[in-house]
Design a protein around this motif. Sequence first.
Motif, PDB file in Angstrom:
ATOM      1  N   GLY A  79       0.095  86.070 -14.467  1.00 54.86           N
ATOM      2  CA  GLY A  79      -1.137  87.028 -14.367  1.00 54.86           C
ATOM      3  C   GLY A  79      -0.938  88.169 -13.121  1.00 54.86           C
ATOM      4  O   GLY A  79      -0.039  87.839 -12.322  1.00 54.86           O
ATOM      5  N   PRO A  80      -1.935  89.156 -13.044  1.00 53.11           N
ATOM      6  CA  PRO A  80      -1.658  90.227 -11.950  1.00 53.11           C
ATOM      7  C   PRO A  80      -2.209  89.659 -10.581  1.00 53.11           C
ATOM      8  O   PRO A  80      -2.809  88.897 -10.677  1.00 53.11           O
ATOM      9  CB  PRO A  80      -2.619  91.430 -12.561  1.00 53.11           C
ATOM     10  N   VAL A  81      -1.317  89.928  -9.698  1.00 54.88           N
ATOM     11  CA  VAL A  81      -1.807  89.701  -8.383  1.00 54.88           C
ATOM     12  C   VAL A  81      -3.100  90.310  -8.041  1.00 54.88           C
ATOM     13  O   VAL A  81      -3.883  89.929  -7.424  1.00 54.88           O
ATOM     14  CB  VAL A  81      -0.563  90.098  -7.294  1.00 54.88           C
ATOM     15  N   ARG A  82      -3.109  91.773  -8.650  1.00 58.82           N
ATOM     16  CA  ARG A  82      -4.326  92.388  -8.267  1.00 58.82           C
ATOM     17  C   ARG A  82      -4.483  93.422  -9.425  1.00 58.82           C
ATOM     18  O   ARG A  82      -3.714  93.885 -10.011  1.00 58.82           O
ATOM     19  CB  ARG A  82      -4.142  93.198  -6.954  1.00 58.82           C
ATOM     20  N   GLU A  83      -5.856  93.682  -9.626  1.00 58.75           N
ATOM     21  CA  GLU A  83      -6.308  94.758 -10.584  1.00 58.75           C
ATOM     22  C   GLU A  83      -7.171  95.786  -9.663  1.00 58.75           C
ATOM     23  O   GLU A  83      -8.091  95.498  -9.118  1.00 58.75           O
ATOM     24  CB  GLU A  83      -7.102  94.016 -11.555  1.00 58.75           C
ATOM     25  N   ILE A  84      -6.708  96.860 -10.023  1.00 60.60           N
ATOM     26  CA  ILE A  84      -7.127  98.053  -9.330  1.00 60.60           C
ATOM     27  C   ILE A  84      -8.020  98.632 -10.269  1.00 60.60           C
ATOM     28  O   ILE A  84      -7.759  99.261 -11.308  1.00 60.60           O
ATOM     29  CB  ILE A  84      -6.220  98.995  -8.592  1.00 60.60           C
ATOM     30  N   ALA A  85      -9.513  98.790  -9.861  1.00 59.59           N
ATOM     31  CA  ALA A  85     -10.500  99.612 -10.950  1.00 59.59           C
ATOM     32  C   ALA A  85     -10.142 100.900 -10.792  1.00 59.59           C
ATOM     33  O   ALA A  85      -9.881 101.355  -9.812  1.00 59.59           O
ATOM     34  CB  ALA A  85     -11.814  98.639 -10.547  1.00 59.59           C
ATOM     35  N   PRO A  86     -10.767 101.429 -11.795  1.00 56.60           N
ATOM     36  CA  PRO A  86     -10.450 103.071 -11.882  1.00 56.60           C
ATOM     37  C   PRO A  86     -11.402 103.549 -10.656  1.00 56.60           C
ATOM     38  O   PRO A  86     -11.133 104.699 -10.177  1.00 56.60           O
ATOM     39  CB  PRO A  86     -11.404 103.494 -13.264  1.00 56.60           C
ATOM     40  N   GLU A  87     -12.709 102.992 -10.246  1.00 54.00           N
ATOM     41  CA  GLU A  87     -13.198 103.582  -9.049  1.00 54.00           C
ATOM     42  C   GLU A  87     -12.643 103.540  -7.879  1.00 54.00           C
ATOM     43  O   GLU A  87     -12.917 104.377  -6.920  1.00 54.00           O
ATOM     44  CB  GLU A  87     -14.670 102.644  -9.048  1.00 54.00           C
ATOM     45  N   GLU A  88     -11.926 102.541  -7.691  1.00 55.75           N
ATOM     46  CA  GLU A  88     -10.961 102.505  -6.522  1.00 55.75           C
ATOM     47  C   GLU A  88      -9.898 103.625  -6.379  1.00 55.75           C
ATOM     48  O   GLU A  88      -9.272 103.825  -5.481  1.00 55.75           O
ATOM     49  CB  GLU A  88     -10.359 101.120  -6.426  1.00 55.75           C
TER      50      GLU A  88
END
Length: 184
Positions: free
Chosen positions: A102-111
């Motif tokens: 899995g991803p280590v982190r998901e960066i949301a579009p808002e960020e």
Amino acid sequence: MSALSLRRLAMPLLAVMALAWLVAMVVTGAQPVQRQLVRFEAKGVLRIEPDVVRKITLGGGGRQAALVRGGDGGWAREGGGAVEGGAATHLDTAVKMLHRSGPVREIAPEELSGVDTRPFGLDEPVVTATLSGPAGQPLTVRFGALNPEGFLQYMRIDGDSKVYLMSRFIGAEWVAALEGMTAR
């Protein structure tokens, strides 16, 4: 009975008793459960099982390769010709890693609003892989640059507005598979 006779009978009698104890444990008891072990759960972005992937299109750095899975489970170029050796191994490993890791982190579009995302390298990805199964929508992943520490790699999925930070080893397997096929 003499002491010598008792000694000769003691060892076989102990062996029979130990065997009877083991049989009783197997018949009456359940197998021990290893509670410290965690059941595996695939957490990767590829939701289908790796063996179900039937077609892969790889591209990057001006190179392109289209591959299909044969009836024997091996990979072949879409126009013909088997994929062998290291390239086939890298390809299988890349598909499995995309499913399991899995991803280590998901960066949301808002960020990402107001952030210059060009350093992520997703506008001109290092490698792009499109995976197709027997039914359903294909999954296209684009691997960009490594993060500043060099341990993770930026990745984007077509149709998803998030940016993912994945282990750099996943993208490296896709690159190695592409290089192994275009080196021939």
